[in-house]
Design a protein around this motif. Structure first.
Motif, PDB file in Angstrom:
ATOM      1  N   ARG A  34      11.374   4.253   0.993  1.00  0.00           N
ATOM      2  CA  ARG A  34      12.086   3.295   1.847  1.00  0.00           C
ATOM      3  C   ARG A  34      11.306   3.205   3.151  1.00  0.00           C
ATOM      4  O   ARG A  34      10.997   4.228   3.767  1.00  0.00           O
ATOM      5  N   MET A  35      10.995   1.971   3.588  1.00  0.00           N
ATOM      6  CA  MET A  35      10.200   1.772   4.798  1.00  0.00           C
ATOM      7  C   MET A  35      10.896   0.801   5.732  1.00  0.00           C
ATOM      8  O   MET A  35      11.326  -0.289   5.315  1.00  0.00           O
ATOM      9  N   GLU A  42      12.274   0.961  -2.713  1.00  0.00           N
ATOM     10  CA  GLU A  42      12.092   0.975  -4.159  1.00  0.00           C
ATOM     11  C   GLU A  42      12.433   2.361  -4.671  1.00  0.00           C
ATOM     12  O   GLU A  42      12.038   3.370  -4.086  1.00  0.00           O
ATOM     13  N   ALA A  43      13.176   2.405  -5.780  1.00  0.00           N
ATOM     14  CA  ALA A  43      13.529   3.684  -6.401  1.00  0.00           C
ATOM     15  C   ALA A  43      13.311   3.577  -7.891  1.00  0.00           C
ATOM     16  O   ALA A  43      13.672   2.575  -8.508  1.00  0.00           O
ATOM     17  N   SER A  44      12.691   4.610  -8.469  1.00  0.00           N
ATOM     18  CA  SER A  44      12.454   4.600  -9.905  1.00  0.00           C
ATOM     19  C   SER A  44      13.756   4.827 -10.640  1.00  0.00           C
ATOM     20  O   SER A  44      14.605   5.600 -10.208  1.00  0.00           O
ATOM     21  N   SER A  45      13.919   4.169 -11.762  1.00  0.00           N
ATOM     22  CA  SER A  45      15.159   4.296 -12.530  1.00  0.00           C
ATOM     23  C   SER A  45      14.882   4.780 -13.944  1.00  0.00           C
ATOM     24  O   SER A  45      15.621   4.485 -14.863  1.00  0.00           O
ATOM     25  N   VAL A  46      13.764   5.520 -14.121  1.00  0.00           N
ATOM     26  CA  VAL A  46      13.396   6.030 -15.446  1.00  0.00           C
ATOM     27  C   VAL A  46      14.151   7.323 -15.714  1.00  0.00           C
ATOM     28  O   VAL A  46      14.046   8.282 -14.944  1.00  0.00           O
ATOM     29  N   GLY A  47      14.928   7.364 -16.817  1.00  0.00           N
ATOM     30  CA  GLY A  47      15.654   8.572 -17.182  1.00  0.00           C
ATOM     31  C   GLY A  47      16.894   8.764 -16.338  1.00  0.00           C
ATOM     32  O   GLY A  47      17.215   7.964 -15.446  1.00  0.00           O
ATOM     33  N   GLN A  81       0.828  -1.212   0.000  1.00  0.00           N
ATOM     34  CA  GLN A  81       0.000   0.000   0.000  1.00  0.00           C
ATOM     35  C   GLN A  81       0.862   1.262   0.000  1.00  0.00           C
ATOM     36  O   GLN A  81       0.553   2.242  -0.684  1.00  0.00           O
ATOM     37  N   VAL A  82       1.965   1.253   0.791  1.00  0.00           N
ATOM     38  CA  VAL A  82       2.861   2.410   0.825  1.00  0.00           C
ATOM     39  C   VAL A  82       3.488   2.632  -0.548  1.00  0.00           C
ATOM     40  O   VAL A  82       3.607   3.767  -1.039  1.00  0.00           O
ATOM     41  N   ARG A  83       3.890   1.536  -1.169  1.00  0.00           N
ATOM     42  CA  ARG A  83       4.488   1.607  -2.494  1.00  0.00           C
ATOM     43  C   ARG A  83       3.494   2.173  -3.521  1.00  0.00           C
ATOM     44  O   ARG A  83       3.822   3.036  -4.348  1.00  0.00           O
ATOM     45  N   ALA A  84       2.240   1.680  -3.464  1.00  0.00           N
ATOM     46  CA  ALA A  84       1.215   2.171  -4.382  1.00  0.00           C
ATOM     47  C   ALA A  84       0.925   3.652  -4.133  1.00  0.00           C
ATOM     48  O   ALA A  84       0.753   4.441  -5.069  1.00  0.00           O
ATOM     49  N   GLY A  85       0.862   4.049  -2.842  1.00  0.00           N
ATOM     50  CA  GLY A  85       0.624   5.449  -2.516  1.00  0.00           C
ATOM     51  C   GLY A  85       1.751   6.347  -2.974  1.00  0.00           C
ATOM     52  O   GLY A  85       1.531   7.469  -3.443  1.00  0.00           O
ATOM     53  N   SER A  86       2.988   5.857  -2.855  1.00  0.00           N
ATOM     54  CA  SER A  86       4.144   6.622  -3.312  1.00  0.00           C
ATOM     55  C   SER A  86       4.037   6.920  -4.805  1.00  0.00           C
ATOM     56  O   SER A  86       4.287   8.044  -5.250  1.00  0.00           O
ATOM     57  N   GLN A  87       3.657   5.912  -5.581  1.00  0.00           N
ATOM     58  CA  GLN A  87       3.511   6.107  -7.022  1.00  0.00           C
ATOM     59  C   GLN A  87       2.318   7.009  -7.355  1.00  0.00           C
ATOM     60  O   GLN A  87       2.406   7.870  -8.232  1.00  0.00           O
ATOM     61  N   GLY A 144      13.213  -5.250  -2.751  1.00  0.00           N
ATOM     62  CA  GLY A 144      12.990  -4.177  -3.710  1.00  0.00           C
ATOM     63  C   GLY A 144      12.449  -4.756  -4.993  1.00  0.00           C
ATOM     64  O   GLY A 144      12.961  -5.769  -5.485  1.00  0.00           O
ATOM     65  N   ALA A 145      11.403  -4.144  -5.521  1.00  0.00           N
ATOM     66  CA  ALA A 145      10.793  -4.669  -6.734  1.00  0.00           C
ATOM     67  C   ALA A 145      11.711  -4.399  -7.912  1.00  0.00           C
ATOM     68  O   ALA A 145      12.010  -3.247  -8.222  1.00  0.00           O
TER      69      ALA A 145
END
Length: 483
Positions: A389-390, A399-404, A375-381, A470-471
């Motif tokens: 980080r929890m 989890e950290a986005s790696s886009v760009g 839920q935290v991950r979904a809310g972050s997005q 981490g996903a």
């Protein structure tokens, strides 16, 4: 008028020094030195003595006054409640709610003394007795407070009251309404005589005893005016006659509501203050409001004379003029509210509030640490964060986005009980409303509070390497990100 011209300087010089002095504060009260605020006392004495003389004179209307004494005396006693409330406020300074209680009590007494706004004139409204009572009380309280609030510049409240009094006097003469004419003519004379000392460069102020009483009396006279009509015009025409002070009251309430400030808190946002901010001198600002009141007075008399033929058109034109005038005054509160409603921001806020409530509910219903993380991950997005980080129940999720390409980020840390936490990261060049950020923090804290407190008694022992999840990331990537 002659009595007011003679009595005002006498009351100013001999009564003003007994605790009725208005001292400057450099913010809202910018007069040079202490000025007596006893104008209300001078007006009341002049008004009463005028009737005392009239009762002794051998004129035709004197007979009518003698016959009307049983009706006049109760209204005199009711008016004295408002007057004494103002005197107490001038001398010792009453709280806003105390003044309101005095005005409310006088308005209730006025209803039982015979001052009624007839709700039967409004087609479609049920003939409930309490409805007429409520409308009458609201009308009287509104008029009274309107003149009290507009009394912020030399000659303003007295001059606006004079215009309204003359308007009602002319209406009474055209409608052969003798009671209204006999009530308003002396008031107009008193205000005219008092203005000699109260206009710009004033040597005496009206005081709350005067502004409250003028507003209350004009409210009562407006109700008397409406009794001679049998249409909805009976309610709209007196409303037009005192519309400028009433509009100022409504604007003040709306402004303070939009700014989340106390309704009765004094400020410098009244119509006359805005005219000063636009560059007008105090004298020109007062004369401008006089002119506006005069135009509205003519409109009200036209509406009264034309009955139902063009009264609706007059009210519509007046409403359009009010809207244009408010825009010219350039109120920041209304401009912001307009942008929110018309620009879609209001709908965005409602959407964010709804999604925030759903997010918090989902968090609080999570039955396991993994579900909390999901839920935290979904809310972050959902709310636009780029990393999360929890640390919860002895386990660390990240989890950290790696886009760009990598960009500089700021971090939001939300502490939880027992040294646990949730960190959210966001790029510096991304926009986020601070109010949304605050609500997001509270939602996460409330949603995870129970789970975090439970971890104090249920400690999950795991190998250190197994605590990092981490996903789509390797353990090495996560450790590097943590460093």
């Amino acid at each position: 008028m002659v009595l007011a011209l003679v009595l005002t300087p006498l009351v100013r010089d001999h009564v003003g020094k007994w605790g009725f002095l208005d001292h400057p504060d450099g913010v809202r009260k910018k007069h040079a030195g202490p000025i007596p605020r006893v104008g209300g006392i001078a007006i009341v004495v002049s008004y009463i003595v005028t009737f005392a003389i009239a009762l002794a004179l051998p004129f035709t209307y004197t007979e009518y006054l003698h016959k009307a004494l049983p009706e006049i005396l109760p209204l005199t006693l009711v008016g004295s409640v408002v007057f004494l409330t103002g005197v107490l406020d001038d001398v010792i300074g009453l709280a806003a709610w105390q003044k309101l209680m005095g005005i409310l009590g006088a308005s209730v007494l006025a209803y039982f003394a015979g001052i009624h706004v007839d709700v039967h004139l409004i087609h479609g409204l049920p003939a409930w007795p309490w409805l007429g009572f409520a409308i009458t009380v609201i009308w009287l309280v509104g008029c009274t407070n309107a003149f009290n609030l507009i009394d912020g510049m030399d000659g303003l409240a007295a001059g606006v009251g004079l215009v309204a009094s003359v308007t009602m006097l002319v209406a009474a003469l055209t409608q052969s309404n003798l009671p209204l004419a006999l009530a308003t003519m002396p008031l107009a004379g008193c205000l005219l005589g008092f203005l000699r000392y109260n206009f710009n460069g004033a040597s005496v102020f009206l005081g709350d005893s005067g502004s409250l009483l003028i507003g209350f009396m004009l409210g009562c006279y407006g109700a008397l005016w409406s009794e001679k009509s049998v249409t909805l015009v009976a309610l709209t025409v007196p409303l037009l006659a005192v519309s400028i002070p009433l509009i100022d009251v409504v604007l003040s309430i709306l402004r303070r509501f939009l700014r989340n400030r106390p309704i009765f808190q004094a400020d410098r946002g009244h119509i006359h203050h805005r005219l000063l901010d636009l560059g007008l001198s105090p004298k020109k600002a007062v004369l401008t409001i006089y002119g506006i009141c005069g135009v509205v007075a003519v409109l009200s008399l036209l509406a009264s004379a034309l009955h139902n033929q063009y009264s609706g058109l007059i009210v519509i034109l007046f409403g359009g003029a009010v809207w244009i005038g408010i825009r010219q005054l350039d109120y920041t509160e209304f401009a912001s509210a307009s942008r929110m409603f018309l620009g879609g921001k209001f709908r965005q806020i409602i959407d964010v509030e709804a999604r925030m409530a759903d997010f918090e509910t989902s968090l609080s219903k999570a039955s396991s640490t993994e579900e909390c993380w999901a839920q935290v991950r979904a809310g972050s997005q959902s709310f636009g964060f780029h990393e999360v980080r929890m640390c919860l129940c002895g386990r660390v999720f990240e989890e950290a986005s790696s886009v760009g390409p990598a960009k500089p980020r700021w971090q939001l840390r939300i502490p939880l009980p027992n040294s646990q936490y949730v960190n959210f990261g966001r790029d510096f060049d991304s926009d986020m409303n601070p109010l949304v950020l605050s609500a997001f923090v509270e939602a996460v804290q409330r949603g995870l509070e129970a789970r975090a407190e439970a971890s104090a008694t249920e400690v999950i022992r795991m190998p250190a390497a197994a605590r990092y999840y981490g996903a789509g990331s390797t353990g090495g990537d996560l450790k590097r990100a943590a460093r």
